[in-house]
Design a protein around this motif. Structure first.
Motif, PDB file in Angstrom:
ATOM      1  N   ILE A  30      10.161   8.090 -11.495  1.00  0.00           N
ATOM      2  CA  ILE A  30      10.761   6.747 -11.531  1.00  0.00           C
ATOM      3  C   ILE A  30       9.722   5.708 -11.958  1.00  0.00           C
ATOM      4  O   ILE A  30      10.003   4.833 -12.793  1.00  0.00           O
ATOM      5  N   LEU A  31       8.515   5.802 -11.396  1.00  0.00           N
ATOM      6  CA  LEU A  31       7.460   4.868 -11.788  1.00  0.00           C
ATOM      7  C   LEU A  31       7.102   5.002 -13.264  1.00  0.00           C
ATOM      8  O   LEU A  31       6.846   3.997 -13.941  1.00  0.00           O
ATOM      9  N   ASN A  32       7.103   6.212 -13.770  1.00  0.00           N
ATOM     10  CA  ASN A  32       6.799   6.416 -15.185  1.00  0.00           C
ATOM     11  C   ASN A  32       7.856   5.765 -16.069  1.00  0.00           C
ATOM     12  O   ASN A  32       7.529   5.115 -17.069  1.00  0.00           O
ATOM     13  N   VAL A  33       9.111   5.924 -15.712  1.00  0.00           N
ATOM     14  CA  VAL A  33      10.193   5.308 -16.487  1.00  0.00           C
ATOM     15  C   VAL A  33      10.106   3.787 -16.411  1.00  0.00           C
ATOM     16  O   VAL A  33      10.263   3.090 -17.426  1.00  0.00           O
ATOM     17  N   LEU A  34       9.848   3.248 -15.221  1.00  0.00           N
ATOM     18  CA  LEU A  34       9.729   1.793 -15.077  1.00  0.00           C
ATOM     19  C   LEU A  34       8.550   1.238 -15.860  1.00  0.00           C
ATOM     20  O   LEU A  34       8.655   0.177 -16.499  1.00  0.00           O
ATOM     21  N   ALA A  54      -0.885   8.753 -15.751  1.00  0.00           N
ATOM     22  CA  ALA A  54      -1.104   9.343 -14.415  1.00  0.00           C
ATOM     23  C   ALA A  54       0.225   9.746 -13.783  1.00  0.00           C
ATOM     24  O   ALA A  54       0.343  10.828 -13.191  1.00  0.00           O
ATOM     25  N   CYS A  55       1.245   8.888 -13.919  1.00  0.00           N
ATOM     26  CA  CYS A  55       2.568   9.222 -13.373  1.00  0.00           C
ATOM     27  C   CYS A  55       3.169  10.424 -14.091  1.00  0.00           C
ATOM     28  O   CYS A  55       3.802  11.277 -13.471  1.00  0.00           O
ATOM     29  N   SER A  56       2.956  10.475 -15.397  1.00  0.00           N
ATOM     30  CA  SER A  56       3.476  11.602 -16.183  1.00  0.00           C
ATOM     31  C   SER A  56       2.837  12.916 -15.736  1.00  0.00           C
ATOM     32  O   SER A  56       3.533  13.920 -15.537  1.00  0.00           O
ATOM     33  N   ASN A  75       4.000  -3.948 -20.043  1.00  0.00           N
ATOM     34  CA  ASN A  75       3.527  -4.413 -21.343  1.00  0.00           C
ATOM     35  C   ASN A  75       2.670  -3.331 -21.975  1.00  0.00           C
ATOM     36  O   ASN A  75       2.475  -2.264 -21.427  1.00  0.00           O
ATOM     37  N   ASP A  76       2.119  -3.624 -23.106  1.00  0.00           N
ATOM     38  CA  ASP A  76       1.400  -2.600 -23.878  1.00  0.00           C
ATOM     39  C   ASP A  76      -0.107  -2.696 -23.649  1.00  0.00           C
ATOM     40  O   ASP A  76      -0.887  -2.614 -24.591  1.00  0.00           O
ATOM     41  N   SER A  77      -0.510  -2.826 -22.389  1.00  0.00           N
ATOM     42  CA  SER A  77      -1.947  -2.899 -22.110  1.00  0.00           C
ATOM     43  C   SER A  77      -2.501  -1.507 -21.820  1.00  0.00           C
ATOM     44  O   SER A  77      -1.759  -0.550 -21.589  1.00  0.00           O
ATOM     45  N   GLU A  78      -3.805  -1.447 -21.810  1.00  0.00           N
ATOM     46  CA  GLU A  78      -4.478  -0.171 -21.554  1.00  0.00           C
ATOM     47  C   GLU A  78      -4.244   0.303 -20.116  1.00  0.00           C
ATOM     48  O   GLU A  78      -4.087   1.502 -19.862  1.00  0.00           O
ATOM     49  N   GLN A  79      -4.171  -0.613 -19.170  1.00  0.00           N
ATOM     50  CA  GLN A  79      -3.956  -0.246 -17.768  1.00  0.00           C
ATOM     51  C   GLN A  79      -2.564   0.343 -17.551  1.00  0.00           C
ATOM     52  O   GLN A  79      -2.398   1.304 -16.804  1.00  0.00           O
ATOM     53  N   VAL A  80      -1.562  -0.225 -18.207  1.00  0.00           N
ATOM     54  CA  VAL A  80      -0.194   0.286 -18.067  1.00  0.00           C
ATOM     55  C   VAL A  80      -0.100   1.679 -18.679  1.00  0.00           C
ATOM     56  O   VAL A  80       0.541   2.571 -18.116  1.00  0.00           O
ATOM     57  N   ARG A  81      -0.755   1.868 -19.816  1.00  0.00           N
ATOM     58  CA  ARG A  81      -0.741   3.205 -20.440  1.00  0.00           C
ATOM     59  C   ARG A  81      -1.432   4.238 -19.549  1.00  0.00           C
ATOM     60  O   ARG A  81      -0.963   5.374 -19.428  1.00  0.00           O
ATOM     61  N   LEU A 124       7.512  12.936  -3.888  1.00  0.00           N
ATOM     62  CA  LEU A 124       6.434  12.425  -4.733  1.00  0.00           C
ATOM     63  C   LEU A 124       6.727  12.641  -6.211  1.00  0.00           C
ATOM     64  O   LEU A 124       6.391  11.797  -7.049  1.00  0.00           O
ATOM     65  N   THR A 125       7.352  13.753  -6.542  1.00  0.00           N
ATOM     66  CA  THR A 125       7.712  14.019  -7.930  1.00  0.00           C
ATOM     67  C   THR A 125       8.738  13.019  -8.434  1.00  0.00           C
ATOM     68  O   THR A 125       8.590  12.463  -9.530  1.00  0.00           O
ATOM     69  N   VAL A 126       9.759  12.772  -7.644  1.00  0.00           N
ATOM     70  CA  VAL A 126      10.794  11.807  -8.038  1.00  0.00           C
ATOM     71  C   VAL A 126      10.202  10.404  -8.135  1.00  0.00           C
ATOM     72  O   VAL A 126      10.493   9.651  -9.070  1.00  0.00           O
ATOM     73  N   LEU A 127       9.337  10.044  -7.189  1.00  0.00           N
ATOM     74  CA  LEU A 127       8.702   8.732  -7.220  1.00  0.00           C
ATOM     75  C   LEU A 127       7.851   8.559  -8.471  1.00  0.00           C
ATOM     76  O   LEU A 127       7.905   7.515  -9.140  1.00  0.00           O
TER      77      LEU A 127
END
Length: 93
Positions: free
Chosen positions: A51-55, A72-74, A61-67, A45-48
């Motif tokens: 990876i999701l945070n980097v992707l 959350a991933c961070s 894009n620079d939307s509020e949902q992506v941030r 789960l940590t690695v996942l």
């Protein structure tokens, strides 16, 4: 002359090997499979999350949902790293 109980039957070398392989109840050997399962789950789960945070940071894009998803991933991979350190530290002691 050996001081053995005459009622006790002799044990063969094969039976001695089998007795060595058995674990006494409460010796902690039953915790190893659970520890491996928990550790591998936390590590995956940590690695996942990392990876999701980097992707999300590179491809999103620079939307509020992506941030919000990146935050959350961070948080997830930071907590996962802390859990891994705690599991290893608890296993050593």
């Amino acid at each position: 002359m050996k001081n053995q109980d005459p009622r006790r039957k002799p044990v063969s070398p094969h039976e001695l090997e089998q007795q060595k392989d058995r674990h006494a109840p409460g010796d902690g050997s039953d915790l190893m499979p659970r520890f491996k399962l928990i550790f591998s789950t936390v590590a995956a789960l940590t690695v996942l999350a990392l990876i999701l945070n980097v992707l999300l940071a590179t491809l999103g894009n620079d939307s509020e949902q992506v941030r919000a998803a990146a935050e959350a991933c961070s948080t997830t991979y930071k907590m996962g790293f802390g859990a891994i350190v705690g599991l290893i530290g608890g296993r050593v002691t």
